[in-house]
Design a protein around this motif. Structure first.
Motif, PDB file in Angstrom:
ATOM      1  N   ALA A  78      28.995  57.871 -23.559  1.00 18.36           N
ATOM      2  CA  ALA A  78      30.089  58.449 -22.780  1.00 18.36           C
ATOM      3  C   ALA A  78      31.397  58.495 -23.557  1.00 18.36           C
ATOM      4  O   ALA A  78      32.417  58.960 -23.032  1.00 18.36           O
TER       5      ALA A  78
ATOM      6  N   SER B  33      32.912  65.818 -18.013  1.00 14.58           N
ATOM      7  CA  SER B  33      31.653  65.176 -17.620  1.00 14.58           C
ATOM      8  C   SER B  33      31.177  65.891 -16.374  1.00 14.58           C
ATOM      9  O   SER B  33      31.944  66.069 -15.418  1.00 14.58           O
TER      10      SER B  33
ATOM     11  N   ASP C  56      37.260  61.451 -23.232  1.00 14.83           N
ATOM     12  CA  ASP C  56      35.816  61.346 -22.981  1.00 14.83           C
ATOM     13  C   ASP C  56      35.511  60.203 -22.013  1.00 14.83           C
ATOM     14  O   ASP C  56      34.811  60.380 -21.004  1.00 14.83           O
ATOM     15  N   ALA C  57      36.049  59.025 -22.312  1.00 13.23           N
ATOM     16  CA  ALA C  57      35.752  57.860 -21.468  1.00 13.23           C
ATOM     17  C   ALA C  57      36.256  58.077 -20.042  1.00 13.23           C
ATOM     18  O   ALA C  57      35.556  57.772 -19.062  1.00 13.23           O
TER      19      ALA C  57
ATOM     20  N   SER D 102      36.746  60.905 -18.470  1.00 17.35           N
ATOM     21  CA  SER D 102      36.021  61.939 -17.705  1.00 17.35           C
ATOM     22  C   SER D 102      34.803  61.301 -17.035  1.00 17.35           C
ATOM     23  O   SER D 102      34.475  61.611 -15.878  1.00 17.35           O
ATOM     24  N   THR D 103      34.162  60.369 -17.737  1.00 16.86           N
ATOM     25  CA  THR D 103      33.020  59.655 -17.143  1.00 16.86           C
ATOM     26  C   THR D 103      33.511  58.737 -16.014  1.00 16.86           C
ATOM     27  O   THR D 103      32.945  58.736 -14.910  1.00 16.86           O
TER      28      THR D 103
HETATM   29 MG    MG Z   1      32.421  60.927 -21.364  1.00 17.00          MG
END
Ligand code: MG
Ligand code: ADP
Length: 333
Positions: free
Chosen positions: A166, A235, A279-280, A282-283
């Motif tokens: 993720a 995500s 990125d992190a 969005s998860t």
């Molecule tokens: Mg992610």
């Protein structure tokens, strides 16, 4: 004498003009290509005098990052070694894991890279996906949040395995960003799967990015956003899933239950100056849902676009530059 001065001045002007045109020509030189890394296609479209050199280095660096730092399957990688009993790591991955721990804590562990056992158990995207028994799930999430990093030493509780799926693509964007700066590239778009780096030396350059229709084709945007240089990660529950007995199980898990997140969202797109953060988060936001995501996004100075299960589109307060591109979607804030 006067004629000579005029001629010399004319030659100088012409030389400067040629230099300007040549500089402009080379700065607008561009290079586009793609390669495979991190189980995804990385595509890069780079403008600048050293666009091709920058591309080559990005390609080498991201393959190295995957094989030697982040991969769960490459025996050479630092994450593989940690998951198989090693406790000391190099300073570079240690720094990344410290930043990851910070995001885990601030997200109240809705983002948790200690879920390796759980992702293995479900096997979504592997061809042998299955709905595990409840007792298997509870044992796979046990202690997932409790891994620790201190200096270059990582402590994984028994049975806990790290999975950076993720965050890896966002980290890839950060590495690519450093290389584009090193080669003084003028402008670039580097897409590492669902994480996209928008780079520009012109602080006013505006990029137009499509946010995918979760139920549509990859080229069918639900909405369009116009943003300046940053990292954008999406995500979505549509990325990887399997169906059993008429129910769909997707690949983003709620670490508190061990089941696919049910927050009423189909996708979250996060915009941040950091690839890792975009990125992190969005998860994390896909797990947390709209309301609970807002303080987390604020803490990281990030913005986001949410698409609900009912095709409603919401954004963080004050986000401008979003246009609905498909009439099946409605902007509600
Ligand atoms: Mg992610
Ligand atoms: P994608 O990999 O499709 O871009 P994400 O960035 O959201 O999507 O990452 C999803 C992957 O991260 C999953 O395939 C799994 O390996 C892992 N994962 C699933 N749920 C979580 C979670 N809550 N926190 C951290 N990692 C997760």
């Amino acid at each position: 004498m006067k004629n000579k001065v005029i001629t010399a001045a004319a030659v100088l002007c012409a030389t400067v003009l040629v230099a300007i045109i040549a500089f402009d020509f080379f700065m607008s030189a561009s290079f586009s290509s793609s390669f495979i890394a991190m189980n995804t296609t990385v595509s890069a479209d780079i403008k600048g005098l050293k666009a091709e050199e920058a591309y080559r280095e990005i390609s080498e660096e991201l393959k190295w990052l995957d094989s030697f730092l982040l991969s769960r399957t490459s025996e050479e990688s630092q994450i593989y070694k940690l998951n198989n009993g090693k406790t000391d790591i190099d300073p570079e991955p240690a720094k990344l894991l410290s930043s990851i721990k910070d995001i885990e804590e601030k997200s109240n562990f809705s983002f948790c890279v200690g879920l390796g056992q759980l992702t293995d158990l479900w096997g979504i995207g592997t061809g042998s996906a299955r709905l595990p028994r409840a007792d298997e799930i509870s044992s796979a999430i046990k202690d997932a949040e409790k891994w620790q990093i201190s200096g270059n030493t990582v402590d994984l509780p028994d049975g806990v395995k790290l999975d950076l799926g993720a965050a890896g693509k966002g980290i890839g964007c950060d590495y690519a960003s450093d290389i584009l700066q090193k080669y003084k590239c003028k402008s670039a778009v580097v897409a590492v799967g669902g994480s996209v780096l928008l780079h520009s030396t012109d602080k006013d350059e505006v990029f137009t990015i499509g946010i995918r229709n979760p139920k549509g084709d990859i080229n069918e945007p639900a909405a369009i956003i116009e943003i300046k240089a940053c990292c954008v990660s999406t995500s979505g529950t549509y990325e990887r899933f399997f169906e059993q007995d008429g129910k769909r199980y997707h690949h983003i898990f709620d670490p508190s239950t061990g089941y696919p997140a049910k927050s009423g969202l189909q996708s979250v797109t996060v915009i941040s100056s950091s690839g890792l953060v975009s990125d992190a988060l969005s998860t994390a936001c896909l797990v947390l849902g709209f309301e609970e995501s807002l303080p987390l996004l604020k803490e990281f100075d990030a913005q986001a676009v949410f698409i609900t299960d009912e095709n409603k589109v919401m954004t963080t307060p004050d986000f401008e530059g979003l246009k609905i591109a498909d009439s099946n979607f409605t902007l509600v804030n």
